[in-house]
Enzyme design. Structure first.
Site, PDB file in Angstrom:
ATOM      1  N   CYS A   1      -5.716  12.235  11.420  1.00  0.00           N
ATOM      2  CA  CYS A   1      -6.446  10.959  11.342  1.00  0.00           C
ATOM      3  C   CYS A   1      -6.362  10.350  12.739  1.00  0.00           C
ATOM      4  O   CYS A   1      -6.010  11.011  13.711  1.00  0.00           O
ATOM      5  CB  CYS A   1      -5.810  10.061  10.300  1.00  0.00           C
ATOM      6  SG  CYS A   1      -4.154   9.634  10.765  1.00  0.00           S
TER       7      CYS A   1
ATOM      8  N   ARG B   1      -8.864  -0.607   4.681  1.00  0.00           N
ATOM      9  CA  ARG B   1      -8.071   0.447   4.017  1.00  0.00           C
ATOM     10  C   ARG B   1      -6.714  -0.068   3.576  1.00  0.00           C
ATOM     11  O   ARG B   1      -6.151   0.394   2.602  1.00  0.00           O
ATOM     12  CB  ARG B   1      -7.844   1.620   4.983  1.00  0.00           C
ATOM     13  CG  ARG B   1      -8.988   2.593   5.135  1.00  0.00           C
ATOM     14  CD  ARG B   1      -8.529   3.793   5.953  1.00  0.00           C
ATOM     15  NE  ARG B   1      -7.210   4.211   5.500  1.00  0.00           N
ATOM     16  CZ  ARG B   1      -6.213   4.538   6.344  1.00  0.00           C
ATOM     17  NH1 ARG B   1      -6.389   4.504   7.637  1.00  0.00           N
ATOM     18  NH2 ARG B   1      -5.035   4.894   5.883  1.00  0.00           N
TER      19      ARG B   1
ATOM     20  N   ARG C   1      -0.763  14.597  12.061  1.00  0.00           N
ATOM     21  CA  ARG C   1      -0.274  14.427  10.679  1.00  0.00           C
ATOM     22  C   ARG C   1       0.004  15.789  10.029  1.00  0.00           C
ATOM     23  O   ARG C   1      -0.605  16.152   9.020  1.00  0.00           O
ATOM     24  CB  ARG C   1      -1.238  13.611   9.827  1.00  0.00           C
ATOM     25  CG  ARG C   1      -1.734  12.325  10.452  1.00  0.00           C
ATOM     26  CD  ARG C   1      -0.665  11.294  10.726  1.00  0.00           C
ATOM     27  NE  ARG C   1      -0.102  10.678   9.538  1.00  0.00           N
ATOM     28  CZ  ARG C   1      -0.632   9.647   8.891  1.00  0.00           C
ATOM     29  NH1 ARG C   1      -1.778   9.173   9.286  1.00  0.00           N
ATOM     30  NH2 ARG C   1      -0.027   9.126   7.840  1.00  0.00           N
TER      31      ARG C   1
ATOM     32  N   ASP D   1       4.292   1.001  11.859  1.00  0.00           N
ATOM     33  CA  ASP D   1       3.101   0.325  11.314  1.00  0.00           C
ATOM     34  C   ASP D   1       2.973  -1.101  11.815  1.00  0.00           C
ATOM     35  O   ASP D   1       1.961  -1.753  11.552  1.00  0.00           O
ATOM     36  CB  ASP D   1       3.132   0.321   9.783  1.00  0.00           C
ATOM     37  CG  ASP D   1       3.016   1.707   9.221  1.00  0.00           C
ATOM     38  OD1 ASP D   1       3.320   1.912   8.043  1.00  0.00           O
ATOM     39  OD2 ASP D   1       2.645   2.609   9.994  1.00  0.00           O
TER      40      ASP D   1
ATOM     41  N   LYS E   1       0.854  -1.201   0.000  1.00  0.00           N
ATOM     42  CA  LYS E   1       0.000   0.000   0.000  1.00  0.00           C
ATOM     43  C   LYS E   1       0.886   1.245   0.000  1.00  0.00           C
ATOM     44  O   LYS E   1       0.674   2.165  -0.794  1.00  0.00           O
ATOM     45  CB  LYS E   1      -0.868   0.009   1.252  1.00  0.00           C
ATOM     46  CG  LYS E   1      -1.549   1.360   1.563  1.00  0.00           C
ATOM     47  CD  LYS E   1      -2.457   1.287   2.764  1.00  0.00           C
ATOM     48  CE  LYS E   1      -1.789   1.670   4.036  1.00  0.00           C
ATOM     49  NZ  LYS E   1      -1.608   3.106   4.241  1.00  0.00           N
ATOM     50  N   ASN E   2       1.933   1.242   0.830  1.00  0.00           N
ATOM     51  CA  ASN E   2       2.730   2.461   1.002  1.00  0.00           C
ATOM     52  C   ASN E   2       3.779   2.650  -0.081  1.00  0.00           C
ATOM     53  O   ASN E   2       4.463   3.665  -0.111  1.00  0.00           O
ATOM     54  CB  ASN E   2       3.360   2.485   2.404  1.00  0.00           C
ATOM     55  CG  ASN E   2       2.288   2.646   3.472  1.00  0.00           C
ATOM     56  OD1 ASN E   2       1.128   2.920   3.147  1.00  0.00           O
ATOM     57  ND2 ASN E   2       2.644   2.441   4.714  1.00  0.00           N
TER      58      ASN E   2
HETATM   59  C1  EPZ Z   1       3.866   7.217   5.875  1.00  0.00           C
HETATM   60  O1  EPZ Z   1       3.052   8.219   6.456  1.00  0.00           O
HETATM   61  C2  EPZ Z   1       2.979   5.978   5.796  1.00  0.00           C
HETATM   62  N1  EPZ Z   1       1.831   6.228   4.918  1.00  0.00           N
HETATM   63  C3  EPZ Z   1       2.512   5.595   7.204  1.00  0.00           C
HETATM   64  O2  EPZ Z   1       1.746   4.396   7.088  1.00  0.00           O
HETATM   65  C4  EPZ Z   1       3.743   5.308   8.048  1.00  0.00           C
HETATM   66  O3  EPZ Z   1       3.345   5.011   9.371  1.00  0.00           O
HETATM   67  C5  EPZ Z   1       4.653   6.538   8.060  1.00  0.00           C
HETATM   68  O4  EPZ Z   1       5.003   6.913   6.702  1.00  0.00           O
HETATM   69  C6  EPZ Z   1       5.958   6.311   8.824  1.00  0.00           C
HETATM   70  O5  EPZ Z   1       6.634   5.230   8.260  1.00  0.00           O
HETATM   71  C7  EPZ Z   1       2.000   6.117   3.582  1.00  0.00           C
HETATM   72  O6  EPZ Z   1       3.090   5.883   3.089  1.00  0.00           O
HETATM   73  C8  EPZ Z   1       0.772   6.290   2.746  1.00  0.00           C
HETATM   74  P1  EPZ Z   1       5.807  10.658   8.036  1.00  0.00           P
HETATM   75  P2  EPZ Z   1       3.590   9.754   6.495  1.00  0.00           P
HETATM   76  O7  EPZ Z   1       5.675  11.910   7.243  1.00  0.00           O
HETATM   77  O8  EPZ Z   1       4.316  10.076   5.245  1.00  0.00           O
HETATM   78  C9  EPZ Z   1       5.709  13.867  11.536  1.00  0.00           C
HETATM   79  C10 EPZ Z   1      -0.048   2.979   7.591  1.00  0.00           C
HETATM   80  O9  EPZ Z   1      -0.517   2.502   8.645  1.00  0.00           O
HETATM   81  N2  EPZ Z   1       5.653  14.863  10.454  1.00  0.00           N
HETATM   82  O10 EPZ Z   1       7.067   9.876   7.950  1.00  0.00           O
HETATM   83  O11 EPZ Z   1       2.443  10.625   6.893  1.00  0.00           O
HETATM   84  C11 EPZ Z   1       4.404  13.097  11.648  1.00  0.00           C
HETATM   85  O12 EPZ Z   1       3.477  13.817  12.457  1.00  0.00           O
HETATM   86  C12 EPZ Z   1       0.368   4.431   7.520  1.00  0.00           C
HETATM   87  O13 EPZ Z   1       0.152   2.307   6.541  1.00  0.00           O
HETATM   88  C13 EPZ Z   1       5.753  16.218  10.772  1.00  0.00           C
HETATM   89  O14 EPZ Z   1       5.875  16.582  11.934  1.00  0.00           O
HETATM   90  O15 EPZ Z   1       4.616   9.665   7.718  1.00  0.00           O
HETATM   91  C14 EPZ Z   1       4.831  11.823  12.302  1.00  0.00           C
HETATM   92  O16 EPZ Z   1       4.922  12.046  13.698  1.00  0.00           O
HETATM   93  C15 EPZ Z   1       0.162   5.141   8.831  1.00  0.00           C
HETATM   94  N3  EPZ Z   1       5.683  17.131   9.776  1.00  0.00           N
HETATM   95  C16 EPZ Z   1       6.247  11.595  11.752  1.00  0.00           C
HETATM   96  O17 EPZ Z   1       6.672  12.855  11.231  1.00  0.00           O
HETATM   97  C17 EPZ Z   1       5.532  16.755   8.454  1.00  0.00           C
HETATM   98  O18 EPZ Z   1       5.510  17.652   7.569  1.00  0.00           O
HETATM   99  C18 EPZ Z   1       6.287  10.563  10.627  1.00  0.00           C
HETATM  100  O19 EPZ Z   1       5.481  11.021   9.579  1.00  0.00           O
HETATM  101  C19 EPZ Z   1       5.422  15.374   8.143  1.00  0.00           C
HETATM  102  C20 EPZ Z   1       5.492  14.447   9.149  1.00  0.00           C
END
Ligand code: EPZ
Length: 413
Positions: free
Chosen positions: A112, A393, A117, A301, A18-19
């Site tokens: 979410c 999902r 996020r 995850d 998915k990711n």
């Molecule tokens: C991706 O989400 C994945 N989703 C998530 O999978 C996964 O948990 C996550 O990466 C971490 O590996 C997809 O790929 C579609 P991040 P993403 O930006 O990109 C903070 C699942 O269950 N952050 O690496 O949203 C954020 O709040 C989903 O399959 C900021 O502060 O993750 C979080 O605490 C859930 N500012 C941390 O970084 C930003 O601009 C990691 O977020 C962006 C992120």
């Protein structure tokens, strides 16, 4: 509805990730040609992303599990809130739209069930590349030029921010460097997909990604990587119920932290380069402690699945969630089943119990919901998990997959 206590035995082919699929679908926007993607998994986040692409003007045809995507006519660069609401990952289209059309307007994707996020790292990175970013009335308007290039130092290795910045730089006329990027395997897969269309990206998976801008991208045919989280979830299911399960078409290199914890919990695991076999007698020792973090640390995850497993491991376990701020919403539901968990801040303290008891429980998010299914598989008696749309999902018919391995599970429509 699950009647627990049945061991899992058999073989499962792991679907595409998915990711990996979601950012690759966004990356199609960069190509003014035709793209064929194979082995498209069937779950709702993918369908939602395809709707976003069609709204922007792409033509998508599904034939079995092949996708024929024609991006020659991207008409719009505007993503309204009704789209960003249905799927958070529509944020990945921001970089691709900017790369292709040089402008984009997107509603804030919002939070979410696992956390706020934010997208501040995305926007800070775009500004570092000289892109004009305005935030007004819940919308973000961006304008870029062919010269949007330069270097970005990410404060945190955000997966989404890394993917957006890779995509915005592909069609520029300069060289862009992203330092401290996310290093997840899905980032490497996005690089390989974009390069298959003629992009010039290197360094994905390391601490520096370099994108050499090119004029245009050509058509391609691609099969994204397999889902390491689905694989990890099924390994934990078998560890908890006991039995023997083989997962094929997956790369164990992508989920070594999970394998190490399962071996520590006294599971037997044999792996080669594209499949893995686990056997367990269902009597598990605590794996001690677990801390989630950016790849190659333990993946967030998989946290709730491992937390669920620890509730029936002998001994005490510490589980610390460092990535998202509310990924313990599954705890009250597990407590209804007799689990002994105390949460303090980012850490859950778990004392193993002999067995969980079937109960009526509610999924609150994708991976927490999967955890509740795993708990039901090994609980005594019946467990009913409600709101399983969360699970749908990111898992393709999880109930049918588990039933094919011998679980007594069926979906109440
Ligand atoms: C991706 O989400 C994945 N989703 C998530 O999978 C996964 O948990 C996550 O990466 C971490 O590996 C997809 O790929 C579609 P991040 P993403 O930006 O990109 C903070 C699942 O269950 N952050 O690496 O949203 C954020 O709040 C989903 O399959 C900021 O502060 O993750 C979080 O605490 C859930 N500012 C941390 O970084 C930003 O601009 C990691 O977020 C962006 C992120």
């Amino acid at each position: 509805m699950i009647n627990g206590g049945r061991p899992l035995c058999g073989q499962v082919e792991i679907p595409c990730s998915k990711n990996a699929y979601l950012p690759i679908l966004a990356g199609c926007i960069l190509c003014d040609g035709k793209i064929v993607l194979h082995k498209c998994p069937r779950f709702s986040d993918i369908d939602a992303m395809l709707r976003v692409l069609e709204t922007l003007g792409t033509v998508v045809v599904k034939q079995n599990d092949d996708l024929y995507i024609d991006c020659t006519k991207i008409k719009f660069s505007y993503i309204p809130s009704e789209l960003t609401k249905i799927i958070r990952s529509s944020i990945f289209t921001l970089g691709a739209l900017l790369g292709r059309l040089r402008r984009a307007k997107i509603a804030y994707p919002g939070g979410c069930d696992i956390g706020v996020r934010p997208i501040d790292l995305h926007l800070k990175g775009l500004r570092a590349l000289g892109i004009k970013v305005e935030e007004r009335h819940g919308y973000i308007s961006c304008e870029s030029t062919k010269f949007c290039a330069g270097s970005v130092d990410l404060d945190y290795p955000s997966v989404g921010a890394t993917e957006n910045l890779m995509m915005v730089a592909v069609l520029s006329s300069g060289v862009t460097t992203i330092r401290n990027p996310a290093r997840e395997p899905e980032i490497v897969d996005l690089q390989d997909f974009l390069n298959s269309m003629g992009a010039k990206i290197s360094g994905a998976g390391t601490n520096e990604i370099v994108i050499q801008g090119v004029d245009k991208l050509h058509s391609t045919e691609y099969t994204p990587m397999r889902d390491r989280i689905v694989a990890g979830t099924l390994l934990v299911a078998c560890a908890m119920t006991g039995g023997e399960v083989t997962l094929t078409h997956c790369n164990p290199e992508h989920f070594l932290p999970i394998v190490n914890k399962l071996v520590k919990s006294s599971c037997k695991i044999e792996a080669n380069n594209d499949n893995i076999c686990i056997s367990s007698d269902g009597c598990l020792q605590s794996f001690g402690e677990l801390e989630t973090g950016p790849y190659p640390a333990f993946p967030t995850d998989m946290q709730t699945q491992m937390l669920t497993m620890s509730t029936i491991c002998k001994g005490s376990t510490l589980v610390t969630e460092n990535v998202f701020e509310s990924r313990f919403r599954v705890v009250p539901e597990l407590s209804k089943m007799g689990a002994d968990i105390v949460v303090q801040g980012r850490t859950a303290f778990v004392r193993g119990v002999d067995r969980l008891l079937g109960a009526t429980v509610y999924a609150h998010d994708l991976r927490g919901g999967a955890g509740l299914v795993l708990a039901g598989l090994c609980a005594v008696g019946y467990t009913t998990v409600y709101d399983v749309w969360h699970i749908d999902r990111g898992y393709e018919q999880l109930d049918q997959t588990l039933a094919s391995l011998g679980a007594d599970i069926h979906r109440l429509d």
